[in-house]
Scaffold this active site. Structure first.
Site, short mmCIF file in Angstrom:
data_model
loop_
_atom_site.label_atom_id
_atom_site.label_comp_id
_atom_site.label_asym_id
_atom_site.label_seq_id
_atom_site.Cartn_x
_atom_site.Cartn_y
_atom_site.Cartn_z
CG HIS A 92 42.21 -37.30 124.75
ND1 HIS A 92 41.25 -36.60 124.06
CD2 HIS A 92 42.08 -36.91 126.04
CE1 HIS A 92 40.58 -35.83 124.90
NE2 HIS A 92 41.06 -36.00 126.11
CG ASP A 121 39.50 -36.34 121.23
OD1 ASP A 121 40.42 -35.62 121.68
OD2 ASP A 121 39.48 -37.56 121.36
CG HIS A 122 41.14 -31.15 124.33
ND1 HIS A 122 40.76 -32.17 125.14
CD2 HIS A 122 42.38 -30.79 124.74
CE1 HIS A 122 41.71 -32.42 126.02
NE2 HIS A 122 42.72 -31.59 125.80
C1 BG6 Z 1 40.72 -34.26 129.28
C2 BG6 Z 1 40.61 -35.19 130.45
O1 BG6 Z 1 39.96 -34.71 128.20
O2 BG6 Z 1 42.08 -34.14 128.88
C3 BG6 Z 1 41.45 -34.70 131.61
O3 BG6 Z 1 39.26 -35.28 130.86
C4 BG6 Z 1 42.88 -34.46 131.15
O4 BG6 Z 1 41.43 -35.62 132.68
C5 BG6 Z 1 42.92 -33.61 129.88
O5 BG6 Z 1 43.57 -33.81 132.19
C6 BG6 Z 1 44.32 -33.55 129.32
O6 BG6 Z 1 44.37 -32.62 128.28
P1 BG6 Z 1 45.70 -31.87 127.88
O7 BG6 Z 1 45.32 -31.04 126.71
O8 BG6 Z 1 46.12 -31.08 129.08
O9 BG6 Z 1 46.69 -32.95 127.55
#
Ligand code: BG6
Length: 486
Positions: free
Chosen positions: A242, A179-180
């Site tokens: 997230h 989960d980034h």
């Molecule tokens: C991803 C979603 O996991 O996270 C995307 O699939 C979203 O839809 C993105 O745009 C948002 O990530 P960040 O790091 O730009 O907040």
């Protein structure tokens, strides 16, 4: 486990966007910082026909476009010489045998392997099966780890099935569900702020906190992902992973150590304490929205009811949080790109200053996750040259001021490095993923059975007015900190 052995990083789905935008820039930067194993290679696997050189050229284009750091040609050439490509299908054992031979060639008998699934989720189980069938998961000659991208399932049932399928071939300790958001410095800093300071934790409970708000606002629409997004929607795309990860870090009890199990146990405990939404509560505790124009996006059904925005009111049933609502919202095409956690404190129990109610705003601690990463504390101060008029002022910490503008690395860097080092702390465990789905499923189900369309909102706004009403019913307002700018 021995990290001096040659290490192969295999990326399935190597011709896709994620590899070019995130994985390779992150691995390249780790390489520049001297953090990758001494002997490593990266093998891309995918359906596109690339030679090694074409693959390298394709990735170099990505580096030029997406790397946020400066590098020299010499560094790139050094890194690129360790990039290889194999074309193959995800259902063909012969292709997997070929991959195995290619990997063995570089291993001289023993070597570690990390397999990264950057493919559409439908093929995850198939890849794991074929890796097992072709004896690429046994750990006799080095460790074997599998990193799995989201989405992990589409509901509780499918996530359980996926867990069962992959557990046939892998131990949980070999599985890294990514989960980034957990790779973001500011998200990790939630733990440091809470547990490396003594000034916050004593206040971090129902005695002092009125409510918690988590906003993850995006300025972009669905971009080129309309077809995928239309089947997923914001609850699956952002909340199940997230947003609930953020809730668990903000609300968890202090773990006894900085060890993966201790940390993940506490996260699961807090997720399990969230009241699952009852069908009759869904209309007044949840709001779903869709931006005007979404239905005309490429790949989206013209009568789609897929939500691109959601706001939820959650309740955590434990001693610390009883009676403290957690309001969550996230959406596409909102006014700003802004992710923040706002802790709003209660009013003082007694106000001695005349007319204080007119001026006072509640104390707030805002954790800015992005952009302009930092922490702001808002409190009341006396306006000079008045008897006792007051106004709120900010005490601000900005990462860029304290640590320099380039101090924040791409979230994938940390996660890839942790997976290579065998530290699963920032990855989601099987029970954690399932507990999160158990919270999101009833909301999706209730909306489906109530057959209500999402509320529309204008691109560039803060979402549908129904989301403001959700808080207004509790006599509260979304505390978008940037109200200062408005
Ligand atoms: C991803 C979603 O996991 O996270 C995307 O699939 C979203 O839809 C993105 O745009 C948002 O990530 P960040 O790091 O730009 O907040």
């Amino acid at each position: 486990m021995n990290n001096d052995l040659p290490t192969s990083i295999v990326i399935f789905g190597a011709s896709g966007d994620l590899t070019q935008r995130k994985l390779i820039p992150s691995l390249f930067n780790l390489f520049r910082k001297g953090r990758l194993p001494k002997q490593f290679r990266i093998v891309g696997y995918g359906g596109t026909a690339f030679t090694d050189d074409q693959f390298r050229a394709h990735l170099e284009e990505g580096i030029k476009e997406f790397a946020s750091f400066k590098y020299t040609n010499e560094e790139w050439n050094d890194f690129a010489s360790r990039l290889f490509y194999q074309q193959g299908r995800y259902d063909n054992p012969t292709d997997f045998e070929k991959l195995n031979s290619l990997l063995k060639d570089g291993e001289a008998g023993s070597g570690n392997r990390m397999y990264y699934m950057a493919t559409p989720p439908g093929v995850f189980p198939q890849i794991v099966d074929l890796l097992a069938q072709t004896d690429q998961l046994s750990e006799e000659k080095g460790w074997r780890r599998v990193v799995i991208e989201k989405p992990f399932g589409t509901d509780l049932e499918s996530a359980r099935r996926l867990n069962e399928q992959i557990h046939k071939a892998l131990n949980e300790r070999q599985i890294y569900r990514i989960d980034h958001y957990l790779g973001k410095e500011t998200v990790q800093n939630i733990l440091v702020s809470r547990f490396a300071n003594t000034i916050f934790e004593p206040l971090w409970n129902r005695n002092y906190i009125d409510h918690v708000e988590i906003t993850v606002a995006e300025q972009v629409g669905v971009e080129h992902r309309g077809r995928f997004y239309d089947q997923v929607g914001v609850l699956r795309d952002m909340f199940q992973n997230h947003l609930l990860q953020l809730v668990s870090l903000v609300a968890m009890e202090p773990p006894v150590s900085f060890d993966a199990s201790a940390l993940r146990n506490e996260k699961v405990k807090v997720l399990s304490a969230i009241q699952p939404m009852k069908e009759e509560d869904v209309p007044h505790k949840t709001v779903l929205g869709q931006y005007t124009g979404y239905r005309a996006e490429e790949g989206v059904k013209p009568d789609s009811r897929t939500p691109t925005y959601a706001a939820l009111k959650l309740q955590i049933d434990n001693w610390r949080w009883q009676g403290v609502p957690f309001y969550l919202r996230s959406g596409k095409y909102l006014k700003e790109k802004l992710s923040q956690v706002t802790i709003e404190f209660k009013e003082p129990p007694h106000l001695l200053f005349p007319n204080a109610k007119e001026y006072m705003t509640p104390n707030m601690l805002v954790l800015y996750l992005q952009p302009d990463e930092g922490i702001h504390l808002r409190f009341e101060a006396k306006v000079p040259d008045t008897v006792a008029k007051m106004r709120s002022v900010d005490m601000e910490f900005h990462y860029a001021d304290s640590f320099g503008k380039t101090a924040i690395p791409e979230s994938y860097e940390r996660l890839l490095l942790d997976a290579l080092n065998g530290d699963p702390s920032l990855f989601t465990r099987a029970d954690e993923v399932e507990t999160a789905w158990a919270l999101i499923d009833p909301i999706i189900q209730a909306w489906k059975s109530q057959n209500t369309p999402p509320a529309f909102y204008e691109p560039g706004s803060w979402g549908p007015k129904e989301a403001d009403e959700l808080l207004a019913r509790d006599k509260r307002k979304w505390s978008t900190w940037d109200a200062r700018k408005e």
